[in-house]
Design an enzyme around this catalytic site. Structure first.
Site, short mmCIF file in Angstrom:
data_model
loop_
_atom_site.label_atom_id
_atom_site.label_comp_id
_atom_site.label_asym_id
_atom_site.label_seq_id
_atom_site.Cartn_x
_atom_site.Cartn_y
_atom_site.Cartn_z
N SER A 1 74.31 -18.73 52.41
CA SER A 1 73.24 -17.89 52.93
C SER A 1 73.74 -16.46 53.00
O SER A 1 74.94 -16.21 53.17
CB SER A 1 72.85 -18.37 54.33
OG SER A 1 72.13 -17.37 55.01
N ASP B 1 64.36 -21.61 53.95
CA ASP B 1 65.79 -21.91 54.05
C ASP B 1 66.19 -22.10 55.50
O ASP B 1 66.95 -23.01 55.84
CB ASP B 1 66.61 -20.77 53.45
CG ASP B 1 66.44 -20.64 51.95
OD1 ASP B 1 65.67 -21.43 51.38
OD2 ASP B 1 67.07 -19.76 51.35
N LYS C 1 63.73 -17.19 48.07
CA LYS C 1 63.54 -17.58 46.68
C LYS C 1 62.23 -17.06 46.10
O LYS C 1 62.02 -17.09 44.89
CB LYS C 1 63.59 -19.11 46.53
CG LYS C 1 64.83 -19.75 47.15
CD LYS C 1 66.10 -19.07 46.71
CE LYS C 1 67.30 -19.54 47.50
NZ LYS C 1 67.27 -19.24 48.94
N CYS D 1 60.19 -14.89 51.71
CA CYS D 1 61.43 -15.64 51.91
C CYS D 1 62.31 -15.56 50.65
O CYS D 1 61.86 -15.15 49.58
CB CYS D 1 61.11 -17.09 52.27
SG CYS D 1 62.45 -17.96 53.13
N GLU E 1 72.74 -23.99 50.55
CA GLU E 1 73.46 -22.92 51.23
C GLU E 1 74.24 -23.50 52.41
O GLU E 1 73.76 -24.40 53.10
CB GLU E 1 72.49 -21.86 51.75
CG GLU E 1 71.83 -21.08 50.66
CD GLU E 1 70.85 -20.03 51.16
OE1 GLU E 1 70.40 -19.22 50.35
OE2 GLU E 1 70.53 -20.05 52.36
N CYS F 1 58.62 -15.66 57.47
CA CYS F 1 58.79 -14.74 56.33
C CYS F 1 57.48 -14.50 55.58
O CYS F 1 57.29 -13.44 54.99
CB CYS F 1 59.83 -15.30 55.36
SG CYS F 1 61.38 -15.81 56.10
N CYS G 1 64.31 -12.67 57.50
CA CYS G 1 65.49 -12.60 58.38
C CYS G 1 66.09 -11.20 58.37
O CYS G 1 66.26 -10.59 57.32
CB CYS G 1 66.52 -13.63 57.94
SG CYS G 1 65.90 -15.33 58.03
#
Length: 565
Positions: A479, A92, A135, A133, A453, A60, A202
């Site tokens: 997630s 994550d 957060k 990513c 998550e 990411c 993602c």
């Protein structure tokens, strides 16, 4: 006398940097800055902090160093001085299902705190923040809102699909398939090797892409920033445009709180719903609004959700990837549709310096025949998939992701686990059966700590072929890749003695998305008896970042922030 020692002008684009570098008493500051490359002329320029979340920890963020350099060069081309600094990221996808996932939501606060700390200490006049990513993005926006200095956010971009359009969720679900015996070890290895082809976040409408779209709708990134592949000319151009835009914002005195208004947050919620976005958007938008001193509550998601349909057929519950959406024009045509239908506030200011309506004025419709975004008259769901529930299991609220494909009501028997690890083992070993409501507790903001998550359990359920036959509830979260009949963020959480702590295996639980209720079918007298016998478990962490977070964090119903007044 050098110009950087001159008196403060009436309109001051150097409101903050002037305090650090102007005057005789700040000579030591200038001496230090000369060592890192400042020349005489640089002290007269507005300073822009380039907050980079680069690292090679995760796909990411692995390319964000290049994007930060492009943004910095554009800042300097506009006559300002760019100073690049880094903050952390955690992955994550890598830490999912392990104790390390406890740090994921914690990292949002660390990122926000670190950007606020650097910008505040160094006296930057503006900010370009780049996140990849999950957060990173709300962390950047929380800092930007707190500081309230001219700022632009840049999304690092989506990853391209892997072989056979696979992505990270395909890998998690293949693990469940292997446990079920439908995926061989050789097939699992192939999925592992081909699902993640390079840089980017993602590739479905998971949390990263959800938040990127929400931030664009909020007005804090430039048009189309949310819908570009990480490795593309469009993303590189986005960075250059952001660098130029922040200098114009400084010159015009436009600050984040001019943009991050209540109506702008309503726009962000609307677009998130239309895209079928992640439940994490609820948590993060509440936190971002808190940082901007905007009153936003769970009830706002219900109010807006009653009139906004789900239109996008995107993964995890749909068929298409973010790259497919990029190819047909991103979210701008969707936003134009929503605006024309009266579902967006067009008068909201954006970081382009124009209003949302002005940005969308010349946007054309999606190409004929595309199947990714449906017309308003033929939605996937006529109201929001983000369903805020209450009941004796969640007096302060819970967040469900109900696209309509899972049904709208589930009633079953509780299968209780006191941690994510225990639940995953139970699922993979066949302890969870059709008709069960999987209960995962002590995973809330304080109890986890960190509100992990539950992608590993939900993906394992799908992989085991139980996706339509099992529900899952938790005081943790999900997630953006999770799908199925799932309800998270149950508040108050179990660690605080919330009702989830009183559930026993075999209890009846009913989840009703139409009535927006989640009910434990146990008499009040029995719950009262159980409460008297309940003993709070020992905290997972006694010292360090997790312990500090656990001591400070608010309820998930308030965004799980650590700086409430």
């Amino acid at each position: 006398m050098l110009s950087h020692m001159a008196k403060k002008p009436k309109s001051d684009p150097r409101k903050y940097s002037r305090l650090v570098v102007d005057g005789i008493k700040q000579t030591p500051s200038r001496a230090m800055l000369r060592a890192v490359g400042f020349g005489d002329g640089d002290f007269d320029k507005p300073q822009v902090g380039i907050a980079s979340t680069w690292s090679n920890l995760t796909p990411c963020n692995m390319h964000i160093d290049e994007l930060a350099r492009l943004a910095a060069a554009a800042v300097e081309a506009q006559g300002a001085k760019a100073v690049t600094f880094n903050t952390i990221t955690v992955s994550d996808g890598i830490s999912m299902g392990t104790p390390g996932m406890r740090y994921s939501l914690v990292s949002r606060e660390v990122i926000a705190d670190s950007i606020e700390t650097v910008v505040g200490a160094q006296g930057f006049d503006g900010i370009v923040a780049l996140g990849g990513c999950d957060k990173n993005m709300p962390g950047c926006l929380m800092a930007i809102a707190r500081l309230d200095r001219p700022a632009v956010f840049v999304y690092g971009g989506t990853i391209r699909p892997g072989a056979n359009k696979r992505d990270i969720v395909s890998v998690f679900e293949a693990v469940g398939g292997h446990a079920q015996g439908t995926v061989t070890e050789q097939q699992l290895k192939f999925v592992e090797r081909t699902a993640i082809p390079g840089p980017g976040s993602c590739g479905g409408m998971y949390t990263a892409n959800t938040m990127a779209c929400a931030i664009e709708a909020l007005g804090m990134s430039l048009p189309n920033s949310s819908a570009q592949e990480a490795v593309s000319d469009q993303k590189r151009d986005d960075c250059a445009r952001a660098g130029a835009a922040v200098v114009k914002l400084i010159q015009r005195g436009i600050r984040p709180r001019h943009i991050m208004t209540r109506k702008a947050f309503e726009n962000a919620i609307t677009v998130t719903i239309a895209l079928g976005g992640s439940t994490n958007a609820v948590l993060h938008l509440l936190a971002m609004a808190s940082s901007a001193n905007v009153k936003l509550a769970l009830g706002d998601f219900t109010r807006i959700g009653r009139r906004v349909p789900v239109l996008a057929e995107l993964r995890p519950s749909g068929r298409f990837s973010m790259s497919d959406l990029v190819a047909i024009g991103g979210i701008q045509p969707l936003m134009k549709t929503l605006l024309d239908a009266g579902l967006l506030h067009g008068d909201c200011l954006t970081v382009s310096g124009a209003t949302l309506a002005e940005n969308l004025r010349h946007v054309t419709a999606y190409p004929a025949g595309q199947e990714i975004v449906r017309p308003l008259g033929n939605p996937i769901k006529r109201d929001s998939h983000l369903v805020i529930m209450y009941g004796n299991l969640a007096p302060d609220g819970a967040v469900a992701k109900i696209t309509g494909k899972e049904g709208v009501r589930f009633s079953g028997r509780a299968r209780v686990f006191d941690s994510e690890e225990d639940s995953l083992q139970g699922i993979l070993r066949g302890k969870v059966r059709a008709g069960d409501v999987v209960v995962i507790r002590y995973e809330g903001p304080k109890g986890g700590p960190g509100m992990r998550e539950m992608l590993s359990p939900t993906a394992a359920i799908v992989g085991k072929g139980l996706g339509s036959q099992v529900a899952l509830i938790t005081d943790g979260r999900f997630s953006g890749g999770s799908h199925g009949f799932v309800v998270g963020h149950l508040s108050p959480e179990a660690m605080l003695g919330g009702p989830l702590a009183l559930v026993k295996t075999g209890d009846g639980i009913t989840i009703d998305a139409e009535r927006r209720e989640i009910t434990l079918d146990v008499p009040a007298s029995e719950l009262k008896r159980r409460r008297r016998a309940w003993v709070q478990p020992k905290s997972y962490a006694r010292r360090g970042a997790l312990a500090k977070y656990s001591a400070q964090v608010s309820s998930a119903s308030l965004g799980a922030v650590t700086d409430l007044e």
